[in-house]
Design an enzyme around this catalytic site. Structure first.
Site, PDB file in Angstrom:
ATOM      1  N   ASP A 191       0.833  -1.192   0.000  1.00 43.91           N
ATOM      2  CA  ASP A 191       0.000   0.000   0.000  1.00 43.91           C
ATOM      3  C   ASP A 191       0.874   1.252   0.000  1.00 43.91           C
ATOM      4  O   ASP A 191       1.884   1.285  -0.700  1.00 43.91           O
ATOM      5  CB  ASP A 191      -0.934  -0.027   1.223  1.00 43.91           C
TER       6      ASP A 191
ATOM      7  N   HIS B 207      -3.437   5.788   4.382  1.00 49.95           N
ATOM      8  CA  HIS B 207      -4.198   4.642   3.867  1.00 49.95           C
ATOM      9  C   HIS B 207      -3.581   3.321   4.332  1.00 49.95           C
ATOM     10  O   HIS B 207      -4.275   2.435   4.850  1.00 49.95           O
ATOM     11  CB  HIS B 207      -4.241   4.724   2.343  1.00 49.95           C
TER      12      HIS B 207
ATOM     13  N   SER C   9     -11.178  -1.099   0.179  1.00 48.51           N
ATOM     14  CA  SER C   9      -9.808  -1.090   0.709  1.00 48.51           C
ATOM     15  C   SER C   9      -9.754  -1.597   2.132  1.00 48.51           C
ATOM     16  O   SER C   9      -8.760  -2.212   2.538  1.00 48.51           O
ATOM     17  CB  SER C   9      -9.248   0.343   0.705  1.00 48.51           C
TER      18      SER C   9
END
Length: 477
Positions: free
Chosen positions: A167, A204, A413
């Site tokens: 990621d 994230h 996600s």
């Protein structure tokens, strides 16, 4: 005028790739992004076939220039992919590239003779909240706790399951969050802009890592920053990014990947074929996000789960809304999505707890769900104005918030690491060393279901996850 999320994200990603002219595709809609003027082929004989076929086609076709066809880069990497220039990347606009489309058509007969695909667009692969985000993060309330809450259990280095999150990397102070105190991996390369404001999608990877650690405390968690740059990378580079991530620490038990792209096809991505073939020969399980386009179009690599040769290697994950009973409005769906998990308004660490950091919203919320759902979804709530969204009166003043630790965030996600964590927990609880066997056992023994666009689908809900309000009505017809 309603916000245009995909086009807003096109501009954002184009700024992160200033030297790569991009277009939207396919040519009559906006489902994915790709590099203008370039196609991909496997290096060697197939690349020569593509070059010769496209050059001959262009020479015989009025308005297209055959001498533009040339090798851009002969890759010597493990992915074995070559970029071939088939047109002027400065021509046309972002609505499509005529030369690329014509090159793809020129190879159809040759592909039929070969029995497999020879050529592809060079797609932009992005984190699954990027080109069509579920929403942007919202600061958690001061009294709010992680959701899912931390599961009981201790870390045991002898039985811990290896989980690799590929990621955007880790925030530099993330280890001040107790669940991430042992997390390893790469730091986010640049967290804030020159004004000290968090950049879009920063945090994230940290948020995802926190979810894995909450669901599965007995894991050796590593977070790679292979998708650091706005969460976007060209398909021609994506396969090598995946190889680099696993090479850094060895092939793990489970990979949690919240990135991908659609490509209008049902046979995968040319740029990751070498990685997928090696993955299939390993024991690693890839758990991949289905994407947030509200679409049934396959999203890769998640959609490999629907190809027979990869059915045991890849698990695709869609998102449920806050009540856990129905699909989230933004979640991709269809037979190629094999399981769903909560993915709306989850709570995890966005940053560490050492300092407050400002964030300016990039997208404006909508007056109604952009997918036609009638519950109180993330399209509409909580309300904010974003810097990228214009209305008929011109851009409004964007809203700014402060993050200091926990946040609420939505997307496939985040459903994905919940499933990765549940498989890891099953491995520990049942002393199952094989992650693919654990995946089969977990799904075979699962008795929970949800409704997604009229279909009854398998649902995995972590025991410590707490459902939220169901909203005002069920899903759209």
């Amino acid at each position: 005028m309603a916000p245009q999320r995909f086009r807003e994200q096109f501009d954002h990603i184009q700024r992160s790739m200033p030297d790569v002219p991009l277009a939207m595709g396919p040519d009559d809609s906006a489902e994915f992004l790709y590099e203008k003027g370039v196609v991909l082929a496997r290096d060697g004989e197939e690349a020569r076939v593509v070059e010769d076929t496209v050059r001959a086609h262009f020479t015989a076709t009025a308005g297209l220039v055959g001498e533009d066809v040339r090798r851009v880069s002969a890759q010597t990497n493990r992915s074995g992919i070559t970029r071939i220039r088939v047109g002027d990347p400065g021509r046309g606009d972002r609505g499509g590239d005529r030369a690329v489309a014509s090159a793809l058509r020129a190879l159809r007969a040759a592909e039929g003779r070969a029995g497999h695909r020879l050529v592809s667009r060079n797609h932009v692969v992005h984190i699954a909240v990027n080109a069509c985000p579920g929403d942007e993060p919202v600061p958690a309330q001061p009294t709010e706790q992680p959701n899912p809450a931390p599961a009981e259990g201790l870390h045991d280095p002898d039985t811990a399951v290896g989980v690799l999150v590929i990621d955007t990397g880790l925030m530099r102070d993330c280890r001040s969050y107790p669940l991430l105190a042992r997390a390893k991996g790469d730091l986010q390369i640049k967290e804030c802009d020159d004004d000290g404001v968090l950049r879009q999608y920063v945090g994230h990877g940290t948020f995802i890592g926190g979810l894995v650690a909450a669901v599965a405390p007995n894991t050796d968690l590593t977070v790679s920053n292979a998708l650091n740059d706005a969460g976007a990378v060209l398909e021609s580079e994506f396969g090598d990014k995946l190889f680099e991530a696993v090479d850094a620490g060895g092939w793990p038990d489970i990979i949690s990947l919240s990135a991908g792209t659609s490509n209008g096809r049902t046979d995968g991505l040319l740029g990751v074929q070498a990685f997928m073939e090696e993955l299939r020969a390993r024991r690693t399980l890839l758990v991949a996000a289905a994407g947030n386009n509200g679409s049934a179009t396959p999203f890769w690599p998640a959609a490999y789960a629907d190809l027979p040769e990869y059915a045991g290697t890849v698990l695709s994950v869609g998102a449920l809304r806050s009540d856990g009973e129905f699909g989230a409005c933004f979640s991709n769906h269809g037979p190629w999505v094999k399981v769903y998990a909560p993915g709306e308004r989850l709570t995890s660490a966005l940053t560490g707890f050492t300092r407050p950091v400002p964030y300016v919203y990039q997208h404006s919320t909508y007056d109604a769900c952009r997918y036609g759902f009638s519950y109180a979804c993330t399209c509409q709530s909580p309300r904010h104005t974003g810097v990228l969204s214009d209305d008929e009166a011109g851009p409004g003043t964007p809203d700014q918030v402060m993050f200091e630790g926990l946040a609420n965030w939505s997307g496939t996600s985040f459903a994905t690491p919940l499933v990765a964590g549940m498989i890891a927990s099953h491995m520990v609880a049942h002393k199952e060393p094989d992650p693919r066997a654990a995946r089969r056992q977990l799904l075979a023994g699962n008795t929970a279901f949800a409704e997604v666009r009229g279909a009854v689908v398998p649902a995995l809900r972590p025991p410590t996850w707490r459902p939220g309000p169901a909203g005002t009505a069920g899903p759209a017809a």
